[in-house]
Design a protein around this motif. Sequence first.
Motif, PDB file in Angstrom:
ATOM      1  N   ILE A  17       0.853  -1.194   0.000  1.00  0.00           N
ATOM      2  CA  ILE A  17       0.000   0.000   0.000  1.00  0.00           C
ATOM      3  C   ILE A  17       0.888   1.243   0.000  1.00  0.00           C
ATOM      4  N   PRO A  18       0.670   2.163  -0.902  1.00  0.00           N
ATOM      5  CA  PRO A  18       1.533   3.358  -0.976  1.00  0.00           C
ATOM      6  C   PRO A  18       1.271   4.291   0.201  1.00  0.00           C
ATOM      7  N   SER A  19       2.231   5.137   0.490  1.00  0.00           N
ATOM      8  CA  SER A  19       2.083   6.130   1.553  1.00  0.00           C
ATOM      9  C   SER A  19       1.387   7.367   1.006  1.00  0.00           C
ATOM     10  N   VAL A  20       0.995   8.252   1.918  1.00  0.00           N
ATOM     11  CA  VAL A  20       0.377   9.517   1.505  1.00  0.00           C
ATOM     12  C   VAL A  20       1.351  10.319   0.646  1.00  0.00           C
ATOM     13  N   THR A  21       2.616  10.344   1.060  1.00  0.00           N
ATOM     14  CA  THR A  21       3.639  11.106   0.317  1.00  0.00           C
ATOM     15  C   THR A  21       3.792  10.578  -1.101  1.00  0.00           C
ATOM     16  N   GLU A  22       3.818   9.237  -1.220  1.00  0.00           N
ATOM     17  CA  GLU A  22       3.946   8.642  -2.567  1.00  0.00           C
ATOM     18  C   GLU A  22       2.771   9.037  -3.447  1.00  0.00           C
ATOM     19  N   LEU A  23       1.571   8.963  -2.887  1.00  0.00           N
ATOM     20  CA  LEU A  23       0.378   9.255  -3.689  1.00  0.00           C
ATOM     21  C   LEU A  23       0.318  10.732  -4.087  1.00  0.00           C
ATOM     22  N   LEU A  24       0.827  11.608  -3.234  1.00  0.00           N
ATOM     23  CA  LEU A  24       0.826  13.030  -3.584  1.00  0.00           C
ATOM     24  C   LEU A  24       1.718  13.320  -4.783  1.00  0.00           C
ATOM     25  N   LYS A  25       2.642  12.412  -5.073  1.00  0.00           N
ATOM     26  CA  LYS A  25       3.522  12.564  -6.239  1.00  0.00           C
ATOM     27  C   LYS A  25       2.950  11.900  -7.485  1.00  0.00           C
ATOM     28  N   ASN A  26       1.835  11.189  -7.313  1.00  0.00           N
ATOM     29  CA  ASN A  26       1.194  10.547  -8.462  1.00  0.00           C
ATOM     30  C   ASN A  26       0.721  11.605  -9.457  1.00  0.00           C
ATOM     31  N   ARG A  27       0.888  11.328 -10.745  1.00  0.00           N
ATOM     32  CA  ARG A  27       0.582  12.318 -11.770  1.00  0.00           C
ATOM     33  C   ARG A  27      -0.883  12.756 -11.728  1.00  0.00           C
ATOM     34  N   GLU A  28      -1.801  11.793 -11.546  1.00  0.00           N
ATOM     35  CA  GLU A  28      -3.228  12.144 -11.519  1.00  0.00           C
ATOM     36  C   GLU A  28      -3.565  12.958 -10.275  1.00  0.00           C
ATOM     37  N   ILE A  29      -2.960  12.601  -9.151  1.00  0.00           N
ATOM     38  CA  ILE A  29      -3.208  13.352  -7.915  1.00  0.00           C
ATOM     39  C   ILE A  29      -2.642  14.767  -8.034  1.00  0.00           C
ATOM     40  N   GLU A  30      -1.485  14.892  -8.690  1.00  0.00           N
ATOM     41  CA  GLU A  30      -0.898  16.226  -8.879  1.00  0.00           C
ATOM     42  C   GLU A  30      -1.825  17.128  -9.686  1.00  0.00           C
ATOM     43  N   LYS A  31      -2.527  16.543 -10.673  1.00  0.00           N
ATOM     44  CA  LYS A  31      -3.502  17.321 -11.460  1.00  0.00           C
ATOM     45  C   LYS A  31      -4.632  17.818 -10.558  1.00  0.00           C
ATOM     46  N   ILE A  32      -5.072  16.921  -9.666  1.00  0.00           N
ATOM     47  CA  ILE A  32      -6.160  17.288  -8.755  1.00  0.00           C
ATOM     48  C   ILE A  32      -5.708  18.385  -7.805  1.00  0.00           C
ATOM     49  N   LEU A  33      -4.452  18.321  -7.350  1.00  0.00           N
ATOM     50  CA  LEU A  33      -3.926  19.333  -6.438  1.00  0.00           C
ATOM     51  C   LEU A  33      -3.909  20.722  -7.070  1.00  0.00           C
ATOM     52  N   GLY A  34      -3.853  20.751  -8.395  1.00  0.00           N
ATOM     53  CA  GLY A  34      -3.907  22.035  -9.092  1.00  0.00           C
ATOM     54  C   GLY A  34      -5.305  22.620  -9.133  1.00  0.00           C
ATOM     55  N   GLN A  35      -6.316  21.817  -8.724  1.00  0.00           N
ATOM     56  CA  GLN A  35      -7.712  22.268  -8.804  1.00  0.00           C
ATOM     57  C   GLN A  35      -8.395  22.387  -7.443  1.00  0.00           C
ATOM     58  N   LEU A  36      -7.930  21.598  -6.462  1.00  0.00           N
ATOM     59  CA  LEU A  36      -8.602  21.548  -5.169  1.00  0.00           C
ATOM     60  C   LEU A  36      -7.629  21.836  -4.029  1.00  0.00           C
ATOM     61  N   PRO A  37      -8.165  22.263  -2.863  1.00  0.00           N
ATOM     62  CA  PRO A  37      -7.289  22.526  -1.723  1.00  0.00           C
ATOM     63  C   PRO A  37      -6.508  21.274  -1.298  1.00  0.00           C
ATOM     64  N   ARG A  38      -5.232  21.458  -0.933  1.00  0.00           N
ATOM     65  CA  ARG A  38      -4.364  20.341  -0.578  1.00  0.00           C
ATOM     66  C   ARG A  38      -4.931  19.544   0.603  1.00  0.00           C
ATOM     67  N   ARG A  39      -5.453  20.240   1.627  1.00  0.00           N
ATOM     68  CA  ARG A  39      -5.960  19.525   2.812  1.00  0.00           C
ATOM     69  C   ARG A  39      -7.111  18.591   2.443  1.00  0.00           C
ATOM     70  N   LEU A  40      -7.947  19.006   1.490  1.00  0.00           N
ATOM     71  CA  LEU A  40      -9.071  18.180   1.062  1.00  0.00           C
ATOM     72  C   LEU A  40      -8.568  16.912   0.370  1.00  0.00           C
ATOM     73  N   VAL A  41      -7.536  17.080  -0.467  1.00  0.00           N
ATOM     74  CA  VAL A  41      -6.963  15.932  -1.187  1.00  0.00           C
ATOM     75  C   VAL A  41      -6.272  14.979  -0.218  1.00  0.00           C
ATOM     76  N   VAL A  42      -5.517  15.527   0.727  1.00  0.00           N
ATOM     77  CA  VAL A  42      -4.804  14.695   1.700  1.00  0.00           C
ATOM     78  C   VAL A  42      -5.796  13.904   2.546  1.00  0.00           C
ATOM     79  N   ASP A  43      -6.873  14.550   2.981  1.00  0.00           N
ATOM     80  CA  ASP A  43      -7.891  13.849   3.770  1.00  0.00           C
ATOM     81  C   ASP A  43      -8.497  12.699   2.968  1.00  0.00           C
ATOM     82  N   ALA A  44      -8.768  12.947   1.685  1.00  0.00           N
ATOM     83  CA  ALA A  44      -9.350  11.906   0.829  1.00  0.00           C
ATOM     84  C   ALA A  44      -8.376  10.739   0.667  1.00  0.00           C
ATOM     85  N   ILE A  45      -7.075  11.021   0.525  1.00  0.00           N
ATOM     86  CA  ILE A  45      -6.065   9.974   0.397  1.00  0.00           C
ATOM     87  C   ILE A  45      -6.017   9.131   1.668  1.00  0.00           C
TER      88      ILE A  45
END
Length: 504
Positions: A17-45
């Motif tokens: 299972i990947p870590s939160v840090t690994e997933l934040l570097k995922n290309r699709e997640i990075e696209k989402i981070l450009g659109q939504l608040p980081r805290r919201l994305v981290v909570d979802a992860i």
Amino acid sequence: MGESTDLHGQKSSARAIPSVTELLKNREIEKILGQLPRRLVVDAIREALEQYRSVLLNPPHSASKRVSDTAAAIRDAVVEQVKESLRRFQTPSIHPVINATGIPLHTNLGRAPLSDQAAAAMYEAARNYVNLELDLKTGTRGSRQVHLSELLRKLTGAEDALVVNNNAAAVLLCLNTLADGREVIVSRGELVEIGGSFRLPDIMKKSGATLVEVGTTNRTYVRDYADAITDRTALILRVHPSNYAQKGYIHRVSLRELAELARERGVTLLNDAGSGALFRTEEHGLPTEPFIPDEVSAGSDLVTFSGDKLLGGPQAGIILGRRDLILEMKRNPLYRAVRVDKVIIAGLEATLRAYLLCCEGTPQGSPSPPSRHEAPLGIPIVRMLLENPADVRSRAEVLAATLADVVEGWFTVSVEDSTTEVGGGSLPLAEIPTSVVRLSPRTDRPAPVSVNRFSSLLRNATPPIIGRILQESVILDAKTIREDQIPITIETIKSILAKEPFAF
């Protein structure tokens, strides 16, 4: 040995299972981070990872395959789950549905749809500053109630009016203002329970008043009320049984009899008219529902009713009656807690105006409202209740004709005449003529279609289609399907069948 192997597989998958840090570097997640608040994305992860760990450590039988997932597969699954979770925050939770139940005042679907004029007025009020409590002539502070009170006086003949956020609040405000610490007399046959298990005795208790029951469930007389009046009596409360009906060996005291008793004994008469109607339902082939001007003229000191049922407006509780009593309620601190906002006032004003402008005229100088109110067909609930059954049948036939080609091979399609109920705790004995489209699974298929599964797919479509199941068939009732919704209904069903070949 098998259990040891399964446990080893679970531990291996858990380590993958990947870590939160690994997933934040995922290309699709990075696209989402450009659109939504980081805290919201981290909570979802974090939520997605926690759910995945839980499934791996405690897999149900149907999920046992997941323990052997590769790291890449787990990562992709978690990313999809994160995306789905975040989509929910980006999509409104409340959105339009197609009401194919045939029930015009469906409480779960928001009761009365508003007229175009009411919806437009609410939109304009919502997006602009308005003269809610400003007297434009004098430049001084005014009352929000002036936008409604004159219309309600004209329509009903009442001395004054007050609008709050629903009829339960209207009754509560009346009881708390006029009977806190005192007694209120109610017939046992009128101790109603409304939707959501809210009971009249509970509302009475919250108001601070003491309930005094008189009569029996099926028979109450004037003498029962008279014998219960003491120096502690503040009110006689009459409640219209709008969501049920009694038949057989019954007796109910008329409103005029109660009004006469109340006047003689110096007691205030509060009349909860329930759904309320500003047109005479019996003149249009429906069961009799309290006509609000009659409830006022019969001697009620106060009348309360709903704004979002037979009236066809937004949710509101309307209080009509004596000016001195209305003034007392305005001074009650509870009033501020239950008052309506500018948006509701705008929608209700537009709805009331529709009634006023379609009425037969009142003789000039007459203090009384029109003896007969025409029904304003521009208000959707009124139009649906009074619609010619032939027009409903026509919509059902148009829908069925196209659907027959769309669902060929899965369902047989037929049109049937039927009846429906009004809903929303209104006109409980009314059987409204309607026509329905019946979708019956074909019996010549190797595996017949599941109507429960198909009904679920309809509910979860875009837009959702809310029908009903009857005798192993899906029923779409044309009474509550607008003409402009027919092509949308057809396209939605076509899309469902194309995507589900066939998980029925």
